[in-house]
Design a protein around this motif. Structure first.
Motif, PDB file in Angstrom:
ATOM      1  N   ILE A 136       0.860  -6.820  10.516  1.00  0.00           N
ATOM      2  CA  ILE A 136       1.241  -5.503   9.998  1.00  0.00           C
ATOM      3  C   ILE A 136       2.278  -5.583   8.883  1.00  0.00           C
ATOM      4  CG2 ILE A 136       0.587  -4.206  12.050  1.00  0.00           C
ATOM      5  CD1 ILE A 136       3.472  -4.247  12.958  1.00  0.00           C
ATOM      6  N   MET A 137       2.634  -6.799   8.480  1.00  0.00           N
ATOM      7  CA  MET A 137       3.564  -6.962   7.358  1.00  0.00           C
ATOM      8  C   MET A 137       2.767  -7.414   6.130  1.00  0.00           C
ATOM      9  SD  MET A 137       7.116  -8.540   8.850  1.00  0.00           S
ATOM     10  CE  MET A 137       6.551 -10.186   8.933  1.00  0.00           C
ATOM     11  N   PRO A 138       3.004  -6.800   4.969  1.00  0.00           N
ATOM     12  CA  PRO A 138       2.304  -7.230   3.760  1.00  0.00           C
ATOM     13  C   PRO A 138       2.566  -8.711   3.478  1.00  0.00           C
ATOM     14  CG  PRO A 138       3.545  -5.208   3.352  1.00  0.00           C
ATOM     15  CD  PRO A 138       3.937  -5.702   4.711  1.00  0.00           C
ATOM     16  N   GLY A 139       1.511  -9.501   3.427  1.00  0.00           N
ATOM     17  CA  GLY A 139       1.647 -10.925   3.151  1.00  0.00           C
ATOM     18  C   GLY A 139       2.236 -11.719   4.294  1.00  0.00           C
ATOM     19  N   GLY A 140       2.285 -11.147   5.491  1.00  0.00           N
ATOM     20  CA  GLY A 140       2.906 -11.804   6.630  1.00  0.00           C
ATOM     21  C   GLY A 140       2.184 -13.074   7.057  1.00  0.00           C
ATOM     22  N   ARG A 141       2.954 -14.068   7.453  1.00  0.00           N
ATOM     23  CA  ARG A 141       2.418 -15.347   7.954  1.00  0.00           C
ATOM     24  C   ARG A 141       3.238 -15.774   9.150  1.00  0.00           C
ATOM     25  NH1 ARG A 141       0.066 -18.730   3.772  1.00  0.00           N
ATOM     26  NH2 ARG A 141      -0.206 -20.249   5.436  1.00  0.00           N
ATOM     27  N   THR A 172      10.151  -4.032  12.610  1.00  0.00           N
ATOM     28  CA  THR A 172       9.071  -4.317  11.662  1.00  0.00           C
ATOM     29  C   THR A 172       8.964  -3.210  10.619  1.00  0.00           C
ATOM     30  OG1 THR A 172       7.896  -5.529  13.386  1.00  0.00           O
ATOM     31  CG2 THR A 172       6.622  -4.886  11.456  1.00  0.00           C
ATOM     32  N   TYR A 173       9.260  -1.986  11.008  1.00  0.00           N
ATOM     33  CA  TYR A 173       9.284  -0.842  10.091  1.00  0.00           C
ATOM     34  C   TYR A 173      10.292  -1.111   8.968  1.00  0.00           C
ATOM     35  CZ  TYR A 173       8.937   4.221   9.167  1.00  0.00           C
ATOM     36  OH  TYR A 173       8.694   5.446   8.621  1.00  0.00           O
ATOM     37  N   LEU A 174      11.479  -1.592   9.356  1.00  0.00           N
ATOM     38  CA  LEU A 174      12.519  -1.946   8.382  1.00  0.00           C
ATOM     39  C   LEU A 174      12.043  -3.096   7.495  1.00  0.00           C
ATOM     40  CD1 LEU A 174      15.417  -1.988   7.195  1.00  0.00           C
ATOM     41  CD2 LEU A 174      16.045  -3.452   9.139  1.00  0.00           C
ATOM     42  N   TYR A 175      11.452  -4.111   8.106  1.00  0.00           N
ATOM     43  CA  TYR A 175      10.969  -5.265   7.329  1.00  0.00           C
ATOM     44  C   TYR A 175       9.959  -4.828   6.280  1.00  0.00           C
ATOM     45  CZ  TYR A 175      12.763  -7.971  11.334  1.00  0.00           C
ATOM     46  OH  TYR A 175      13.536  -8.505  12.311  1.00  0.00           O
ATOM     47  N   ARG A 176       9.049  -3.955   6.656  1.00  0.00           N
ATOM     48  CA  ARG A 176       8.027  -3.492   5.710  1.00  0.00           C
ATOM     49  C   ARG A 176       8.667  -2.740   4.551  1.00  0.00           C
ATOM     50  NH1 ARG A 176       3.954  -0.368   9.235  1.00  0.00           N
ATOM     51  NH2 ARG A 176       3.082   0.151   7.210  1.00  0.00           N
ATOM     52  N   ASN A 185       0.841  -1.198   0.000  1.00  0.00           N
ATOM     53  CA  ASN A 185       0.000   0.000   0.000  1.00  0.00           C
ATOM     54  C   ASN A 185       0.878   1.250   0.000  1.00  0.00           C
ATOM     55  OD1 ASN A 185       0.732   0.699   2.703  1.00  0.00           O
ATOM     56  ND2 ASN A 185      -0.775  -0.732   3.486  1.00  0.00           N
ATOM     57  N   GLU A 186       0.264   2.388  -0.182  1.00  0.00           N
ATOM     58  CA  GLU A 186       1.008   3.644  -0.309  1.00  0.00           C
ATOM     59  C   GLU A 186       1.824   3.965   0.944  1.00  0.00           C
ATOM     60  OE1 GLU A 186      -1.581   6.830  -1.453  1.00  0.00           O
ATOM     61  OE2 GLU A 186      -2.494   5.635  -3.050  1.00  0.00           O
ATOM     62  N   ASP A 187       1.280   3.616   2.111  1.00  0.00           N
ATOM     63  CA  ASP A 187       2.005   3.887   3.358  1.00  0.00           C
ATOM     64  C   ASP A 187       3.320   3.116   3.405  1.00  0.00           C
ATOM     65  OD1 ASP A 187      -0.056   5.537   4.170  1.00  0.00           O
ATOM     66  OD2 ASP A 187      -1.046   3.973   5.361  1.00  0.00           O
ATOM     67  N   ASP A 188       3.293   1.870   2.941  1.00  0.00           N
ATOM     68  CA  ASP A 188       4.512   1.060   2.948  1.00  0.00           C
ATOM     69  C   ASP A 188       5.540   1.598   1.950  1.00  0.00           C
ATOM     70  OD1 ASP A 188       3.640  -0.664   4.932  1.00  0.00           O
ATOM     71  OD2 ASP A 188       2.731  -2.058   3.512  1.00  0.00           O
ATOM     72  N   VAL A 189       5.080   2.086   0.812  1.00  0.00           N
ATOM     73  CA  VAL A 189       5.987   2.644  -0.195  1.00  0.00           C
ATOM     74  C   VAL A 189       6.715   3.865   0.378  1.00  0.00           C
ATOM     75  CG1 VAL A 189       6.114   3.747  -2.467  1.00  0.00           C
ATOM     76  CG2 VAL A 189       4.625   1.756  -2.127  1.00  0.00           C
ATOM     77  N   ALA A 190       6.039   4.638   1.194  1.00  0.00           N
ATOM     78  CA  ALA A 190       6.624   5.857   1.765  1.00  0.00           C
ATOM     79  C   ALA A 190       7.641   5.566   2.872  1.00  0.00           C
ATOM     80  CB  ALA A 190       5.513   6.749   2.309  1.00  0.00           C
ATOM     81  N   LEU A 191       7.654   4.349   3.396  1.00  0.00           N
ATOM     82  CA  LEU A 191       8.564   4.022   4.507  1.00  0.00           C
ATOM     83  C   LEU A 191      10.031   4.198   4.140  1.00  0.00           C
ATOM     84  CD1 LEU A 191       6.925   0.765   5.915  1.00  0.00           C
ATOM     85  CD2 LEU A 191       6.788   3.075   6.866  1.00  0.00           C
TER      86      LEU A 191
END
Length: 165
Positions: free
Chosen positions: A138-143, A109-113, A65-71
């Motif tokens: 909170i991670m895209p596709g996280g399992r 987790t911020y770094l991981y995203r 999502n856009e928020d993750d791209v901005a990280l």
């Protein structure tokens, strides 16, 4: 389940097939087969993932999502250095193992995203796994590890899990 598909598609057959594929994916995530249930067959012409292993199709379908791209633009100095090291290894196809360790609240987790969104945007597959379901949410596709690798939650004599490369 069909209402969302019905908004964008007038074909009753197409809507039915899309719902069946959703049910199939849900059942597969629980290690069950749709053929075990009295449901209509899925027509291969509607199934875009039929020639791709389910795990690869799932991981390749993750969208950031856009928020993750901005990280990426907001990483601190330590995060940026770690990000650069990991991405350099990926970009040069060097093999490596990276362990990011730190106390709670240090923005791991911020770094991981940020890493996940970059790697996914390069159309590469990344498998986001954690031991905590809170982190995976909170991670895209996280399992969770037990979900992805089918690790039993109850350990008993003879219990085992297997996974291949």
């Amino acid at each position: 389940m069909s209402e969302d598909y019905r908004r964008n598609n007038q074909s009753t057959l197409m809507v039915e097939q899309m719902v069946l594929m959703d049910i199939q994916k849900l059942l597969q995530s629980m290690q069950k087969d749709i053929k075990m249930y009295p449901l209509p067959n899925i027509d291969d012409i509607y199934d875009a993932s039929r020639d791709i292993p389910r795990e690869i199709f799932e991981e390749a379908s993750i969208e950031a999502n856009e928020d993750d791209v901005a990280l990426l633009d907001t990483l601190n100095k330590e995060q940026q250095a770690t990000y650069d090291d990991i991405m350099s290894s990926i970009d040069t196809e060097d093999r490596g193992l990276f362990i990011v360790d730190g106390p709670s609240g240090t923005k791991k987790t911020y770094l991981y995203r940020a890493l996940l969104v970059t790697i996914c945007s390069q159309k590469k597959i990344v498998v986001a796994i954690a031991t905590s379901s809170v982190v995976t949410s909170i991670m895209p596709g996280g399992r969770t590890a037990h979900s992805r690798f089918k690790i039993p939650l109850t350990i008993s004599n003879g219990a085992f899990c297997t996974f291949t490369k």
